[in-house]
Design a protein around this motif. Structure first.
Motif, PDB file in Angstrom:
ATOM      1  N   ASN A  77       0.827  -0.931   0.340  1.00  8.71           N
ATOM      2  CA  ASN A  77      -0.246   0.177   0.117  1.00  8.71           C
ATOM      3  C   ASN A  77       1.164   1.488  -0.173  1.00  8.71           C
ATOM      4  N   ALA A  78       2.220   1.210  -0.205  1.00  9.11           N
ATOM      5  CA  ALA A  78       2.909   2.464   0.140  1.00  9.11           C
ATOM      6  C   ALA A  78       4.493   2.161  -0.225  1.00  9.11           C
ATOM      7  N   ILE A  79       5.340   2.987  -0.415  1.00 13.81           N
ATOM      8  CA  ILE A  79       6.496   2.877  -0.771  1.00 13.81           C
ATOM      9  C   ILE A  79       7.565   3.865   0.419  1.00 13.81           C
ATOM     10  N   LEU A  80       8.109   3.194   1.223  1.00 14.83           N
ATOM     11  CA  LEU A  80       8.973   4.260   1.749  1.00 14.83           C
ATOM     12  C   LEU A  80      10.354   4.303   1.163  1.00 14.83           C
ATOM     13  N   ASN A  81      10.962   5.747   1.033  1.00 19.26           N
ATOM     14  CA  ASN A  81      11.840   5.428   0.492  1.00 19.26           C
ATOM     15  C   ASN A  81      13.240   6.272   2.395  1.00 19.26           C
ATOM     16  N   VAL A  82      13.862   5.324   1.937  1.00 21.32           N
ATOM     17  CA  VAL A  82      14.797   5.304   3.414  1.00 21.32           C
ATOM     18  C   VAL A  82      15.762   5.954   2.929  1.00 21.32           C
ATOM     19  N   LYS A  83      16.527   6.962   3.583  1.00 17.67           N
ATOM     20  CA  LYS A  83      17.930   7.529   3.604  1.00 17.67           C
ATOM     21  C   LYS A  83      18.191   6.651   4.676  1.00 17.67           C
ATOM     22  N   GLU A  84      19.618   6.270   4.247  1.00 20.41           N
ATOM     23  CA  GLU A  84      20.616   5.161   5.338  1.00 20.41           C
ATOM     24  C   GLU A  84      21.308   6.090   5.710  1.00 20.41           C
ATOM     25  N   LEU A  85      21.848   6.312   7.162  1.00 21.21           N
ATOM     26  CA  LEU A  85      22.976   7.580   6.876  1.00 21.21           C
ATOM     27  C   LEU A  85      24.063   6.189   7.952  1.00 21.21           C
ATOM     28  N   GLY A  86      25.401   6.467   7.395  1.00 22.68           N
ATOM     29  CA  GLY A  86      25.782   5.803   7.905  1.00 22.68           C
ATOM     30  C   GLY A  86      27.001   5.830   9.482  1.00 22.68           C
ATOM     31  N   GLY A  87      27.047   5.207  10.339  1.00 25.29           N
ATOM     32  CA  GLY A  87      27.340   5.429  12.284  1.00 25.29           C
ATOM     33  C   GLY A  87      28.544   5.566  12.133  1.00 25.29           C
ATOM     34  N   ALA A  88      29.135   5.889  11.437  1.00 25.08           N
ATOM     35  CA  ALA A  88      30.274   5.994  11.500  1.00 25.08           C
ATOM     36  C   ALA A  88      30.378   7.670  12.715  1.00 25.08           C
ATOM     37  N   GLU A  89      31.866   7.697  13.466  1.00 25.17           N
ATOM     38  CA  GLU A  89      32.166   9.302  14.171  1.00 25.17           C
ATOM     39  C   GLU A  89      31.693  10.068  13.032  1.00 25.17           C
ATOM     40  N   ASN A  90      32.960   9.784  11.938  1.00 22.27           N
ATOM     41  CA  ASN A  90      32.829  11.177  11.216  1.00 22.27           C
ATOM     42  C   ASN A  90      32.059  11.276  10.613  1.00 22.27           C
ATOM     43  N   ILE A  91      30.515  10.754  10.434  1.00 24.02           N
ATOM     44  CA  ILE A  91      29.678  10.847   8.765  1.00 24.02           C
ATOM     45  C   ILE A  91      28.339  11.166  10.253  1.00 24.02           C
ATOM     46  N   LYS A  92      28.318  10.716  11.204  1.00 16.59           N
ATOM     47  CA  LYS A  92      27.423  11.607  12.582  1.00 16.59           C
ATOM     48  C   LYS A  92      27.137  13.144  12.678  1.00 16.59           C
ATOM     49  N   LYS A  93      28.253  13.673  12.176  1.00 15.70           N
ATOM     50  CA  LYS A  93      28.123  15.444  12.689  1.00 15.70           C
ATOM     51  C   LYS A  93      27.355  15.567  11.278  1.00 15.70           C
ATOM     52  N   TYR A  94      26.826  14.613  10.320  1.00 15.60           N
ATOM     53  CA  TYR A  94      26.117  15.579   9.035  1.00 15.60           C
ATOM     54  C   TYR A  94      24.717  14.471   9.076  1.00 15.60           C
ATOM     55  N   TRP A  95      24.430  13.454   9.515  1.00 11.94           N
ATOM     56  CA  TRP A  95      23.080  13.305  10.157  1.00 11.94           C
ATOM     57  C   TRP A  95      22.404  14.089   9.825  1.00 11.94           C
ATOM     58  N   SER A  96      22.235  15.641  10.390  1.00  5.22           N
ATOM     59  CA  SER A  96      21.329  16.776  10.645  1.00  5.22           C
ATOM     60  C   SER A  96      20.561  16.681   9.003  1.00  5.22           C
ATOM     61  N   ARG A  97      21.899  17.133   8.955  1.00  6.67           N
ATOM     62  CA  ARG A  97      21.723  17.610   6.685  1.00  6.67           C
ATOM     63  C   ARG A  97      20.983  16.816   6.505  1.00  6.67           C
ATOM     64  N   TYR A  98      20.228  15.555   6.743  1.00  7.01           N
ATOM     65  CA  TYR A  98      19.325  14.831   5.649  1.00  7.01           C
ATOM     66  C   TYR A  98      18.078  14.480   6.523  1.00  7.01           C
ATOM     67  N   TYR A  99      18.022  15.110   7.493  1.00  5.80           N
ATOM     68  CA  TYR A  99      16.726  14.874   8.527  1.00  5.80           C
ATOM     69  C   TYR A  99      15.648  16.462   7.440  1.00  5.80           C
ATOM     70  N   GLN A 100      15.837  16.524   6.382  1.00 13.82           N
ATOM     71  CA  GLN A 100      14.430  17.926   6.472  1.00 13.82           C
ATOM     72  C   GLN A 100      13.983  16.604   5.638  1.00 13.82           C
ATOM     73  N   GLY A 101      12.825  17.327   5.471  1.00 11.36           N
ATOM     74  CA  GLY A 101      11.383  16.341   4.781  1.00 11.36           C
ATOM     75  C   GLY A 101      11.201  14.660   5.073  1.00 11.36           C
ATOM     76  N   SER A 102      12.033  14.742   6.139  1.00 18.30           N
ATOM     77  CA  SER A 102      11.668  12.914   6.560  1.00 18.30           C
ATOM     78  C   SER A 102      10.301  13.454   7.071  1.00 18.30           C
ATOM     79  N   GLN A 103       9.407  12.035   7.444  1.00 18.42           N
ATOM     80  CA  GLN A 103       8.270  11.484   7.743  1.00 18.42           C
ATOM     81  C   GLN A 103       8.449  10.639   8.009  1.00 18.42           C
ATOM     82  N   GLY A 104       9.610   9.843   9.162  1.00 18.50           N
ATOM     83  CA  GLY A 104       9.701   8.860   9.687  1.00 18.50           C
ATOM     84  C   GLY A 104      11.497   8.864  10.651  1.00 18.50           C
TER      85      GLY A 104
END
Length: 156
Positions: A77-104
């Motif tokens: 009944n739906a399609i989930l477009n999932v943005k998977e963000l890497g969990g390494a220390e040097n990547i976590k600081k950029y997570w918030s840049r990918y939050y915009q437009g998220s619905q879950g």
């Protein structure tokens, strides 16, 4: 022709026309709604494995995500477009840049990790829960690696 015969023929024509329209003139099915979801968690929590499983892909040769990846996970009944963000220390600081437009949000944690890693995961989860772009969204917290002997229960 008798009135009964004319009525019968008219009803047959209506029935055939209705069947023809139903079978031949349907048109494309309505599009399934799409939802944008962000998937976060520490390195090794199992984010990539989870998405591979949801997409019915093989789990052989999975490597940690460096940066991010996007996968479309189809459901009936739906399609989930999932943005998977890497969990390494040097990547976590950029997570918030990918939050915009998220619905879950899907937060994946390794339930068999050490106390220190679990505490780090808890801190990241609390940061995500307090982020202005995520604090009102539904969260799924997935305790992964339940098959390992050192796995904690859901209450823990």
């Amino acid at each position: 022709m008798s009135e009964h015969m004319q009525l019968s023929l008219a009803l047959c024509r209506i029935g055939l026309y209705t069947c023809f329209r139903a079978l031949c003139c349907k048109g494309p099915p309505p599009p399934r709604p799409e939802y944008d979801v962000v998937c976060i968690g520490l390195t090794g929590a199992g984010k990539t494995s989870l998405l591979s499983r949801l997409c019915s892909e093989g789990s052989d040769g999975i490597v940690p995500t460096t940066g991010f990846s996007i996968k479309a996970v189809p459901f009936p009944n739906a399609i989930l477009n999932v943005k998977e963000l890497g969990g390494a220390e040097n990547i976590k600081k950029y997570w918030s840049r990918y939050y915009q437009g998220s619905q879950g949000v899907v937060f994946v944690l390794d339930s068999a990790s050490s106390d220190e890693e679990l505490e780090a995961a808890r801190n990241e989860l609390h940061s995500a829960l307090q982020h202005p772009q995520l604090c009102t969204l539904p969260f799924l917290i997935l305790a992964n690696h339940q098959d390992k002997p050192a796995a904690r229960t859901t209450n823990q």
